[in-house]
Design an enzyme around this catalytic site. Sequence first.
Site, mmCIF file in Angstrom:
data_model
loop_
_atom_site.group_PDB
_atom_site.id
_atom_site.type_symbol
_atom_site.label_atom_id
_atom_site.label_comp_id
_atom_site.label_asym_id
_atom_site.label_seq_id
_atom_site.Cartn_x
_atom_site.Cartn_y
_atom_site.Cartn_z
ATOM 1 N N TYR A 62 0.818 -1.218 0.000
ATOM 2 C CA TYR A 62 0.000 0.000 0.000
ATOM 3 C C TYR A 62 0.852 1.269 0.000
ATOM 4 O O TYR A 62 0.328 2.362 0.095
ATOM 5 C CB TYR A 62 -0.931 0.008 1.217
ATOM 6 C CG TYR A 62 -1.940 -1.134 1.253
ATOM 7 C CD1 TYR A 62 -2.886 -1.279 0.231
ATOM 8 C CD2 TYR A 62 -1.952 -2.050 2.284
ATOM 9 C CE1 TYR A 62 -3.811 -2.315 0.260
ATOM 10 C CE2 TYR A 62 -2.884 -3.093 2.319
ATOM 11 C CZ TYR A 62 -3.810 -3.218 1.296
ATOM 12 O OH TYR A 62 -4.725 -4.248 1.332
ATOM 13 N N TYR B 200 -11.193 -1.359 -0.616
ATOM 14 C CA TYR B 200 -11.336 -0.887 0.770
ATOM 15 C C TYR B 200 -10.126 -0.096 1.229
ATOM 16 O O TYR B 200 -10.182 0.550 2.279
ATOM 17 C CB TYR B 200 -11.599 -2.079 1.703
ATOM 18 C CG TYR B 200 -10.394 -2.673 2.406
ATOM 19 C CD1 TYR B 200 -9.529 -3.541 1.759
ATOM 20 C CD2 TYR B 200 -10.114 -2.366 3.740
ATOM 21 C CE1 TYR B 200 -8.441 -4.089 2.406
ATOM 22 C CE2 TYR B 200 -9.019 -2.912 4.397
ATOM 23 C CZ TYR B 200 -8.182 -3.773 3.731
ATOM 24 O OH TYR B 200 -7.085 -4.310 4.376
ATOM 25 N N ARG B 201 -9.044 -0.087 0.464
ATOM 26 C CA ARG B 201 -7.776 0.488 0.932
ATOM 27 C C ARG B 201 -6.840 0.365 -0.250
ATOM 28 O O ARG B 201 -6.987 -0.539 -1.060
ATOM 29 C CB ARG B 201 -7.297 -0.386 2.092
ATOM 30 C CG ARG B 201 -5.940 -0.119 2.695
ATOM 31 C CD ARG B 201 -5.743 -1.131 3.817
ATOM 32 N NE ARG B 201 -4.435 -1.040 4.427
ATOM 33 C CZ ARG B 201 -3.933 -1.913 5.288
ATOM 34 N NH1 ARG B 201 -4.650 -2.969 5.646
ATOM 35 N NH2 ARG B 201 -2.741 -1.751 5.817
ATOM 36 N N ASP C 276 -2.062 -11.185 9.064
ATOM 37 C CA ASP C 276 -1.186 -12.271 8.600
ATOM 38 C C ASP C 276 0.214 -12.180 9.197
ATOM 39 O O ASP C 276 0.808 -13.190 9.558
ATOM 40 C CB ASP C 276 -1.010 -12.197 7.072
ATOM 41 C CG ASP C 276 -2.236 -12.671 6.330
ATOM 42 O OD1 ASP C 276 -3.019 -13.450 6.894
ATOM 43 O OD2 ASP C 276 -2.403 -12.254 5.165
ATOM 44 N N HIS D 268 5.361 -6.444 -4.036
ATOM 45 C CA HIS D 268 3.941 -6.695 -4.249
ATOM 46 C C HIS D 268 3.105 -5.438 -4.079
ATOM 47 O O HIS D 268 3.526 -4.450 -3.490
ATOM 48 C CB HIS D 268 3.435 -7.792 -3.297
ATOM 49 C CG HIS D 268 3.281 -7.311 -1.894
ATOM 50 N ND1 HIS D 268 2.068 -7.121 -1.298
ATOM 51 C CD2 HIS D 268 4.202 -6.956 -0.975
ATOM 52 C CE1 HIS D 268 2.238 -6.683 -0.059
ATOM 53 N NE2 HIS D 268 3.516 -6.572 0.171
#
Lengths: 581, 581
Positions: A120, A516-517, A182, A435
């Site tokens: 993100y 959502y983000r 996680d 990622h």
Amino acid sequence: MSQSPAQKRPHRASQREKGDPLVLPPGTTSAQFKDFIKRAQNICGADNVFVVETEDQLVDGTYKEPNKTHDMHHLYDRSHFVCSATIAPRDVPGVQDIMRLCNELEIPVWTFSIGRNTGYGGAAPRVPGSICLDIGKNMNRILEVNVEGAYAVVEPGVTYFDMHEYLEQHDLRKHVWLDVPDLGGGSIIGNASERGVGYTPYGDHFMMHCGMEVILPNGDLVRTGMGALPDKTAGHKPGVPPHEQPGNRAWHLFNYGFGPYNDGIFTQSSLGIIVKMGIWLMPNPGGYQAYMITFPKDDDVKQVMDIIRPLRLQMVMQNVPTLRSVLMDAAVYGDKASYHDSKEPLTEAELDDIAKKLNIGRWNFYGALYGPEPIRNVMWSVIKEAFSTVPGAKFYFPEDRPEPHSILRTRALTMQGIPTYDELRWIDWLPNGAHLFFSPIAKVSGDDAMLQYKVTKKRSREAGLDILCDFVIGMREMHHIVCIVFDREDPSSKKKAHWLIRTLIADCAEHGWGEYRTHLAVMDQIAETYNFNDNAQLKLNEQIKNALDPKGILAPGKNGIWPRNYPKEEWVMDGKVEPLE
Amino acid sequence: MSQSPAQKRPHRASQREKGDPLVLPPGTTSAQFKDFIKRAQNICGADNVFVVETEDQLVDGTYKEPNKTHDMHHLYDRSHFVCSATIAPRDVPGVQDIMRLCNELEIPVWTFSIGRNTGYGGAAPRVPGSICLDIGKNMNRILEVNVEGAYAVVEPGVTYFDMHEYLEQHDLRKHVWLDVPDLGGGSIIGNASERGVGYTPYGDHFMMHCGMEVILPNGDLVRTGMGALPDKTAGHKPGVPPHEQPGNRAWHLFNYGFGPYNDGIFTQSSLGIIVKMGIWLMPNPGGYQAYMITFPKDDDVKQVMDIIRPLRLQMVMQNVPTLRSVLMDAAVYGDKASYHDSKEPLTEAELDDIAKKLNIGRWNFYGALYGPEPIRNVMWSVIKEAFSTVPGAKFYFPEDRPEPHSILRTRALTMQGIPTYDELRWIDWLPNGAHLFFSPIAKVSGDDAMLQYKVTKKRSREAGLDILCDFVIGMREMHHIVCIVFDREDPSSKKKAHWLIRTLIADCAEHGWGEYRTHLAVMDQIAETYNFNDNAQLKLNEQIKNALDPKGILAPGKNGIWPRNYPKEEWVMDGKVEPLE
Ligand SMILES: Cc1cc2nc3c(=O)[nH]c(=O)nc-3n(C[C@H](O)[C@H](O)[C@H](O)COP(=O)(O)OP(=O)(O)OC[C@H]3O[C@@H](n4cnc5c(N)ncnc54)[C@H](O)[C@@H]3O)c2cc1C
Ligand SMILES: Cc1cc2nc3c(=O)[nH]c(=O)nc-3n(C[C@H](O)[C@H](O)[C@H](O)COP(=O)(O)OP(=O)(O)OC[C@H]3O[C@@H](n4cnc5c(N)ncnc54)[C@H](O)[C@@H]3O)c2cc1C
């Protein structure tokens, strides 16, 4: 109202003077910047101020040793989303003073608690040249663990690992469990502030927070909810500075307080810096059993999801379970090269082979049962019966999966709130693994899951990338987490990932799905999809932003919200993306 | 920014012209008012505009037939909190037009959905002479009941009774249950917007709402959460007016959407009018059993509460149970006169007698078990064992309480979401029964419960009033609901009630306790108790208020938040109260 702030434009490369950062804050001169740094050093100590002067200083690091200057998983150049300086305030008044100084000099600030927001944007700011506030470095105390009330109160630098160790050391897990994502390296505050998720019954981290202490963009300090009511019986005394006042006894027990309930506007937002927060802990349920169910066919996702919905709603599935695609699991067992030397996305047959080799399904479901044995037995018999209708479904408990890197054995820890690092392994699916997360929301339904998966799979194939994804299942909706893994040293791989996420955002919006983000690079594009009634929601957010932060100091551009003094045409990164060759 | 709005001062009595309301909106002339009424009639139809011209028109009515002009349970004169006109828009554009008109003419507006907010002010506005928007009169459709997603979407006028009837008529209770407050006549939107409570596992109505359509003070229309993302697959089409566009498929499944989560600021606030809302329904749990446990001694509250805390946290108590004081129950069985002819508060011995006569405890606990029988049995055995440690505790199921007006038999309905009117009976404890709710929050603990009860009891005695109260037990906190019953035709009784609530607010603040919701008359006093760090939270609320409602049109003064153009020194009703003789 005070004088209008200056208009801010992206900083154009210009001659750099000695001591200048790689990128100056927009609208800030070299001299102003140096003045700022000197004054910031006075506030926080020279040790806590770091200026990014050279490209060499931009070292990606790893999840375990994250950098605090830029996006470790850079989609553009390493130095695109970069700060001018990282500053770590020592305490609450330090944060307040920095915010006041930034207001005085009109310098934008980005905050992170730990900087492990990978996929993100990591520690990086949206506006290049912003100051990054490394708020968790020095402010990292566990302020309270209250067993009776089943909550903890933390500062920004407290990670899930820190809290877990505390519970272990004080032998408290027999009373209360933590909920963890996680990975355990993120901060409890940073994660809840982004409305992240975990996997016990307490997996909705925003829902499970309670009571904040927040610094507003102008430096003012607010306590939300019951925290706004001073409590003499808790030791509140006149004369003690506000941030050191003990909180109201109900601050972390009851969220709403009196009048408008404001906490939500401090999440995924640019309206405040959270410096203390309560988080609810789950009472030890008195019994626990993790399980895994494998499904052999790619298409099973449809039937499986329709089985899940009523069970989850009924709380027969008590926690936030996950349904993982074959490669999401396989990538934890080993990297792509360990399975295949293809540079292309793996074919259906190759995926079937991998599933067979690992003795897992094309889809793998991880859940847990909580409570005393008789209760667990009732739940398990219902669950087993329901999934037995899927041809080829297989059921496992952790002892049935003794292989190295067993996902079930890791999830068996995660789903009882014990943090791990194991999931990190999938990032290395490709060499120089990096990622991006693409995270749309959907109804828990077979049709939605199937369609969303198909759209994603088709586009991943077109991009030439493998699809690693899982569905994270809340009470009524699921977060579909698509992990777009790319090679950050390979420009063509980056281009593919970039094309893929922008294309998926557009495709999904066509289907009525929203994320959502998201990552810094696509915040504007996603904000633009939430455009009902001529962007009414965005306008509302902008109005509040301009009222609370008239100079646009805190996190300008975060989630597409640009303050008045940032001309949008110069800042917005829209949905356009270079076509793939 | 546009021209500053005029300063508003309380309307002083002056010569009234024909057609004037009893109280003009502050700062509005007779001519302006008449112009406004004419234009409002054009917008809403003459039938939907009612001007309050005479005292005679102020008829209190009853809960079943509530008035729409003033506070039915008036603590001051009947005409103190009174509106100038009640207007019922026909649809969303009607509300928008009225808001725009009120902005143009600078006339304040108060909204209610049904007006059954008794104990908190009913239909009355905080600022005398405001326009009351009777938003539920014409906008009262059940827009959707979604069984698969277990939610409903409603307009403001939908009551709990309406929704219950719908579920019954469509034979849907076998799939989904509603959560209801004590009485079923209130609106689902009005109750959630005030963060009211019910008694099933879905008792936290704000937590269980999902997705709003809101009209901002300037008339703009916003959809929150996923509602901000237009959904073609749900039928979203360009050209259709926004409020008629079908919502995103995930609007009522996932609360947060993307970016700041705003819903909280539309609760207990003056920032918006909610015109559509999703509310989650509880999946039928597949089994149900209500129970009652009675405890003989007044002091038992301490031990009982300490037993409740861990069981509630563990969800062995799955719903929001209540612990009711003897008179709370007794007042439902009969009025004060039916027990005693004393004008004084009943003594301990008299209370013991009543408990004995009714075969109830000094404290009575009402809870329920949900789920298939084997699960209920496990829960019940744990609960029974725990409470058996309280000497004299007795356990009942509904069939054990066949007497008329049995509380357990009513609660057995309430706790499965079947609305009733039975609890209305306690309001008639005194003749001309009226009531005020005093509702502080506390930790679920024996010490807190005992102390809060003692403080309340002592002050009630001093006021010469009986104490009717119950503890409504959430996961980590309890709402202590003190029902201050008074005789609204007896000035001395009103004075007692008024003295009592103001004194209790001050006492409780000394103990660090604050109220979750309150009556118009004491909003300022309570807001002032939430004054941490020099009223930082109130200042934040005021900043947002002034930004979204620069002319202070919507609900000025609600919960102590006064817009910039309402000089506080003229409006605030502080904590001072006439001493009792
Ligand atoms: C393999 C893998 C698995 C992951 N699984 C999950 C998962 O299960 N669930 C999940 O949610 N995430 C997951 N993530 C994403 C991420 O690692 C976590 O969300 C992590 O908790 C972010 O932590 P952080 O504290 O370092 O974030 P930070 O970088 O410190 O913060 C993230 C953002 O939050 C805001 N913020 C941070 N602190 C504050 C503050 N004090 N005040 C106001 N705003 C603030 C800022 O905008 C900041 O950019 C995963 C990542 C990886 C690589
Ligand atoms: C015996 C008794 C028992 C009670 N038990 C309970 C209980 O168990 N739980 C409980 O919560 N309450 C209880 N109450 C209080 C009250 O009756 C309920 O809260 C009721 O639901 C209020 O309903 P209403 O819809 O008529 O409110 P309204 O008067 O319509 O609304 C209340 C307030 O909400 C706001 N509002 C209303 N509609 C909107 C809107 N569309 N947009 C924005 N703001 C809006 C306004 O400020 C308004 O003043 C009880 C009352 C009595 C007399």
